[in-house]
Write a protein that holds these residues in place. Structure first.
Motif, PDB file in Angstrom:
ATOM      1  N   UNK A 108       0.837  -1.203   0.000  1.00  0.00           N
ATOM      2  CA  UNK A 108       0.000   0.000   0.000  1.00  0.00           C
ATOM      3  C   UNK A 108       0.871   1.252   0.000  1.00  0.00           C
ATOM      4  N   UNK A 109       1.940   1.244   0.776  1.00  0.00           N
ATOM      5  CA  UNK A 109       2.822   2.408   0.845  1.00  0.00           C
ATOM      6  C   UNK A 109       3.621   2.593  -0.447  1.00  0.00           C
ATOM      7  N   UNK A 110       4.057   1.492  -1.043  1.00  0.00           N
ATOM      8  CA  UNK A 110       4.940   1.534  -2.217  1.00  0.00           C
ATOM      9  C   UNK A 110       4.363   0.676  -3.349  1.00  0.00           C
ATOM     10  N   UNK A 111       3.338   1.156  -4.040  1.00  0.00           N
ATOM     11  CA  UNK A 111       2.716   0.329  -5.079  1.00  0.00           C
ATOM     12  C   UNK A 111       3.639   0.025  -6.251  1.00  0.00           C
ATOM     13  N   UNK A 112       4.710   0.770  -6.407  1.00  0.00           N
ATOM     14  CA  UNK A 112       5.657   0.529  -7.502  1.00  0.00           C
ATOM     15  C   UNK A 112       6.725  -0.509  -7.133  1.00  0.00           C
ATOM     16  N   UNK A 113       6.795  -0.924  -5.872  1.00  0.00           N
ATOM     17  CA  UNK A 113       7.754  -1.942  -5.455  1.00  0.00           C
ATOM     18  C   UNK A 113       7.222  -3.331  -5.799  1.00  0.00           C
ATOM     19  N   UNK A 114       8.134  -4.292  -5.835  1.00  0.00           N
ATOM     20  CA  UNK A 114       7.753  -5.687  -6.086  1.00  0.00           C
ATOM     21  C   UNK A 114       8.675  -6.612  -5.300  1.00  0.00           C
ATOM     22  N   UNK A 115       8.324  -7.878  -5.297  1.00  0.00           N
ATOM     23  CA  UNK A 115       9.185  -8.879  -4.659  1.00  0.00           C
ATOM     24  C   UNK A 115      10.363  -9.128  -5.595  1.00  0.00           C
TER      25      UNK A 115
END
Length: 138
Positions: free
Chosen positions: A22-29
Motif C-alpha cells: 500500500x505504501x509503495x505500489x511501484x515496489x515488487x518482490x
C-alpha cells in the motif's frame, strides 16, 4: 553512498507485504525463498525497487519493543515522498491508521504509521530544498 536495505525479522511476512504494498505500489518482490536461521526455519523475501528494499524474514519471536519506552532498539525509520497525501490515502484505504501526526512545520509534512510487526514508519514530504530549513526544529 545510500542505504540499500533494512532487514526486519517479523512474525508474518504476508501482513508486512500488505502494508508495504500500500505504501509503495511501484515496489515488487525482488527475490524470496526459505532457509534456516540458527536451527529455525524462515521464509524470507526482498521487497523493493532497483535501488532499495526491505528484507523480511518470518518466524520471529516476541513482540517488538515498546515504542513509548526507553529500551534499546529501533525507534523508527523514514521514507521521503513527493506526495504524502497519496501515501496516507493508500495506507488508510488498506486499513491502517495514522499513529501520530508530524509536527506543524512550514518546510515539511510528515506522519507516522505502525506497520504490522510494530515498527514505526515515518513518511515525510519536504517543502524546501534548503537543508537547514528541512531539518529545523520549529
Amino acid at each position: 553512498m545510500y542505504l540499500e536495505h533494512v532487514n526486519l525479522v517479523v512474525s508474518n511476512v504476508d501482513e508486512m507485504l500488505h502494508f508495504y504494498k500500500a505504501a509503495f505500489p511501484h515496489w515488487s518482490i525482488r527475490s524470496e525463498g526459505r532457509g534456516d536461521w540458527h536451527g529455525k526455519p524462515r521464509k524470507w523475501l526482498h521487497f523493493g525497487d532497483d535501488r532499495q528494499y526491505l528484507a523480511l524474514s518470518d518466524n520471529g519471536e516476541q513482540p517488538n519493543r515498546n515504542l513509548t519506552g526507553h529500551q534499546v532498539g529501533l525507534a523508527h525509520f523514514a521514507y521521503v515522498t513527493s506526495n504524502i497525501a497519496a501515501v496516507i490515502s493508500r495506507l488508510e484505504n488498506a486499513g491502517y491508521s495514522i499513529a501520530k501526526p508530524g509536527a506543524d512545520n512550514p518546510f515539511r509534512k510528515n506522519v507516522y504509521f505502525i506497520d504490522p510487526a510494530g515498527f514505526e514508519v515515518e513518511f515525510v514530504e519536504y517543502l524546501s530544498d534548503i537543508p537547514c530549513e528541512r531539518n529545523n526544529d520549529l
